[in-house]
Design a protein around this motif. Structure first.
Motif, short mmCIF file in Angstrom:
data_model
loop_
_atom_site.label_atom_id
_atom_site.label_comp_id
_atom_site.label_asym_id
_atom_site.label_seq_id
_atom_site.Cartn_x
_atom_site.Cartn_y
_atom_site.Cartn_z
N MET A 141 0.66 -1.02 0.38
CA MET A 141 -0.39 -0.24 0.08
C MET A 141 1.16 1.30 -0.15
O MET A 141 1.16 1.61 0.96
N LEU A 142 0.96 2.35 -0.64
CA LEU A 142 1.07 3.23 -1.00
C LEU A 142 0.83 4.50 0.41
O LEU A 142 -0.33 4.81 0.59
N TYR A 171 5.43 1.55 -8.63
CA TYR A 171 4.17 2.68 -8.57
C TYR A 171 4.50 3.83 -9.78
O TYR A 171 3.51 4.69 -10.16
N THR A 212 -4.13 1.41 -11.50
CA THR A 212 -3.94 1.20 -10.18
C THR A 212 -4.75 1.59 -8.78
O THR A 212 -6.12 1.82 -9.71
N GLU A 213 -5.00 1.29 -8.26
CA GLU A 213 -5.74 1.07 -6.82
C GLU A 213 -5.72 1.97 -6.12
O GLU A 213 -6.62 2.03 -4.65
N GLU A 214 -4.54 3.27 -6.09
CA GLU A 214 -3.78 4.05 -5.40
C GLU A 214 -4.28 5.47 -5.62
O GLU A 214 -4.00 5.95 -6.71
N TYR A 235 -3.79 8.86 -4.50
CA TYR A 235 -2.56 9.56 -5.27
C TYR A 235 -2.31 9.26 -6.63
O TYR A 235 -2.10 10.38 -7.47
#
Length: 332
Positions: free
Chosen positions: A1-2, A65, A221-223, A225
């Protein structure tokens, strides 16, 4: 997780707001017809900013990322080109004077950023709470892809857009652009100018593109940000890109078909991810580097094929694509 801290978010949003303020100042306070050299300079600037951010991001948070960011940025950039098609259609339909197009585009970009920020927050929350949202997002993208491919040789019917028709029906609208004003007075009566209708049309289009683009970028991407910065940097260059390539857009005859393929591919990727998480971990997933490669290959093939097509058939003209067919009953 970022793990993105408060100050990273704050500095990023601040950078986006500064760039947005520059766009706003150029378009709103100094309306003018943008020439090719100026459009080229700003387009190169925004691309370099996006690439520079990506290089820093990959160095700071890792290559995985970084790859997700570049994949998301390219997806959003390619979708934004289709957005440009619709902007051109709106400008042409409402005969927006060249000196006011800068202002309309800046408004469109600001509104798109706001809408997408809202959808990013909503989408991230739903995905965190309900894993089946990956399935719903995937099905939505596949449906959109099928409709876009079916109607790839059409353009959105701006005049018969529900919002535009409602505004024309409810509000008094002048026939002339009055110095770029949204509201003016004629014989003591307050009336709205066509520029106001144009902004309503732009807003409606921004909403539709946000509904498509947010699930698409969550497919790589699930992030939240990364989703935000990919959208922000893709949209911030939209104004300059419009003036740079609007004369070339007609040549991208296969763009809508290419975007349909990309959306369908990402839709399948989301469904596989849902199946891997919720059904059986033996279900294969599509890695982000593969997604990036597929997206780039499709865009290159589409661009080259389009240029070859228009070279051999100069009468061929590109279309933005539509999500529904136009029928005679649509006309009013």
């Amino acid at each position: 997780m970022l793990d993105i801290g408060f100050w990273t978010w704050a500095i990023t949003i601040g950078l986006v707001l500064v760039l947005l303020a520059v766009d706003l100042a150029l378009g709103w306070l100094r309306p003018h017809q943008v020439g090719f050299p100026e459009a080229t300079a700003w387009s190169v600037f925004y691309v370099l900013v996006a690439i520079g951010f990506g290089v820093w991001f990959a160095a700071e948070h890792g290559g995985q990322y970084g790859t997700e960011y570049f994949a998301g940025y390219i997806v959003e950039k390619s979708l934004s080109v289709d957005n440009l098609f619709v902007f051109v259609i709106i400008m042409t339909t409402f005969a927006v004077p060249a000196e006011h197009q800068h202002k309309v585009l800046t408004f469109g970009i600001v509104l798109a950023l706001v809408m997408r920020a809202v959808f990013i927050a909503l989408g991230a929350t739903l995905l965190a709470l309900f894993s089946f949202m990956f399935l719903l997002f995937g099905l939505l993208l596949i449906f959109t892809a099928v409709q876009l491919f079916r109607h790839r040789d059409e353009d959105p019917d701006v005049e018969n857009n529900f919002l535009v028709k409602s505004v024309r029906r409810v509000l008094p609208i002048t026939d002339e652009y009055v110095g770029g004003k949204l509201v003016t007075r004629i014989d003591g009566r307050r009336v709205f100018t066509p520029l106001f209708v144009v902004l309503i049309a732009i807003g409606g289009i921004d909403l539709l593109f946000a509904l498509d683009s947010i699930p698409a970028v969550f497919g790589v991407t699930e992030e939240p940000y990364i989703v935000f910065v990919a959208n922000a940097f893709a949209l911030l260059g939209l104004r300059a890109l419009f003036f740079l390539v609007k004369g070339l857009l007609d040549r991208l005859v296969y763009l809508s078909a290419g975007l349909a393929i990309i959306l369908a591919f990402i839709g399948v990727k989301l469904i596989l991810h849902w199946a891997h998480v919720d059904i059986d971990q033996s279900v294969p997933e599509i890695p982000t580097p593969v997604s990036l490669g597929v997206i780039l290959v499709v865009l290159v093939i589409v661009t080259v094929a389009s240029l070859i097509k228009t070279k051999h058939d100069p009468s061929a003209k590109a279309h933005a694509g539509s999500l529904r067919a136009h029928h005679p009953t649509d006309q009013s």
